[in-house]
Design a protein around this motif. Sequence first.
Motif, PDB file in Angstrom:
ATOM      1  N   TYR A  34      36.013  46.826  35.029  1.00 41.94           N
ATOM      2  CA  TYR A  34      34.703  46.787  35.670  1.00 41.94           C
ATOM      3  C   TYR A  34      33.773  47.839  35.071  1.00 41.94           C
ATOM      4  O   TYR A  34      32.572  47.602  34.915  1.00 41.94           O
ATOM      5  CB  TYR A  34      34.847  46.998  37.178  1.00 41.94           C
ATOM      6  N   LYS A 330      29.831  46.070  41.185  1.00 42.71           N
ATOM      7  CA  LYS A 330      30.521  44.981  41.875  1.00 42.71           C
ATOM      8  C   LYS A 330      31.665  45.588  42.688  1.00 42.71           C
ATOM      9  O   LYS A 330      32.839  45.314  42.466  1.00 42.71           O
ATOM     10  CB  LYS A 330      31.034  43.943  40.874  1.00 42.71           C
ATOM     11  N   GLU A 333      33.977  43.010  44.645  1.00 45.24           N
ATOM     12  CA  GLU A 333      34.878  42.254  43.778  1.00 45.24           C
ATOM     13  C   GLU A 333      36.004  43.143  43.254  1.00 45.24           C
ATOM     14  O   GLU A 333      37.173  42.720  43.201  1.00 45.24           O
ATOM     15  CB  GLU A 333      34.096  41.643  42.615  1.00 45.24           C
ATOM     16  N   THR A 336      38.543  43.776  45.973  1.00 41.23           N
ATOM     17  CA  THR A 336      39.422  42.614  46.176  1.00 41.23           C
ATOM     18  C   THR A 336      40.569  42.622  45.173  1.00 41.23           C
ATOM     19  O   THR A 336      41.725  42.375  45.537  1.00 41.23           O
ATOM     20  CB  THR A 336      38.612  41.315  46.040  1.00 41.23           C
ATOM     21  N   GLU A 337      40.283  42.936  43.923  1.00 34.94           N
ATOM     22  CA  GLU A 337      41.344  42.968  42.902  1.00 34.94           C
ATOM     23  C   GLU A 337      42.309  44.129  43.146  1.00 34.94           C
ATOM     24  O   GLU A 337      43.524  43.988  42.967  1.00 34.94           O
ATOM     25  CB  GLU A 337      40.721  43.061  41.510  1.00 34.94           C
TER      26      GLU A 337
END
Length: 349
Positions: A34, A330, A333, A336-337
């Motif tokens: 990221y 993000k 997101e 979540t990972e």
Amino acid sequence: MRSIAAFIIGTLFLGACSQQENLTDQLHNVVEKYHNTGFYNGTMLIADSTGTLLKEAYGMADFDANKPLDVTSTFYMASVSKQFTAMAIMLLKEDGGLTFDDTLSTYFPSFPSWANSVTIRNLLTHTSGIPDYYGLGVAVPGFTNSDVVKVVERIDSLNFAPGGQYEYSNTAYVLLSSIVQQISGKGFNQFMQENVFEPTGMTSTVAYDEKMPERTNPCKGFDADGKEDDYQYFTTGGGGLYSNIEDMYKWHQALQSYQLVSQATMEEAYRPMILNDGSKSWYGFGWNIDEDNPKSVRHNGTLTSFRTYIERNLESGQVIIMLNNVGKTKRDELLTEIKALMSTSQADH
């Protein structure tokens, strides 16, 4: 036999270490992904009951000065500050300085008559009906708690009857901070230093109030276009804190061990609010509570370009701390990972 037992124990230990190292590598790789694509610039700490799994800095503290982040960099915490304000109130409650059912008019007799029906518990749980001052369009650079109080004095009516529903209100938490100052006779930062930060060893955390205490290794905020977008207000309660991942981990450990207040008081902080109609609102005292897993509590923070987050599992001791200083992110997101990796690792055990 002793040699065989020692061999088995050693093998199990090495296996556990190998699994932990593998998880650490996986966590680092996903955060770096990221960061490398421009969607995370900040620091990260992830830990479980075995200890720290990841503690890293990714990116820049100040793009203009070409200053990189490190794990001690302090970030504006935005609404993650609310859990600290709630702790100040809980400390005063245990010390006999107030009760959660005290009314707002007790501390602000100049407020309109609606203050007679708003309790400290309503303020803590965002069920007061008091409008958020950001929504009123009155916040300007340099805004202080005193400015917020003046705004509240002019509010004719509440958005709803206290306890009627959940509606997020930074105003409520500024008022809580002001109550702490009234009862203690101290500035909010001084009270927090003496009663929370120093006892827990949080040496880099400050409440950035009107006296503007010195910040340790601060980073600046930058928007999605790379322009400076730093914090400009001086209100405490709803926000106002600067901290880093190391101090936030100390905070988590102090809460897990009930270092500051009793277990009974902490459990009240993690309890959903019962609304007037008997339904539940899943926000306690400065914490969002996971309706599907009440042992999981969390809070995020967003103001200017700072994006902060902490999630704690009260049962397992797992904690995720994410501090970001660039508006282009993000966070959800990435979270979540991270949680998927953590869940897979736990299942493998």
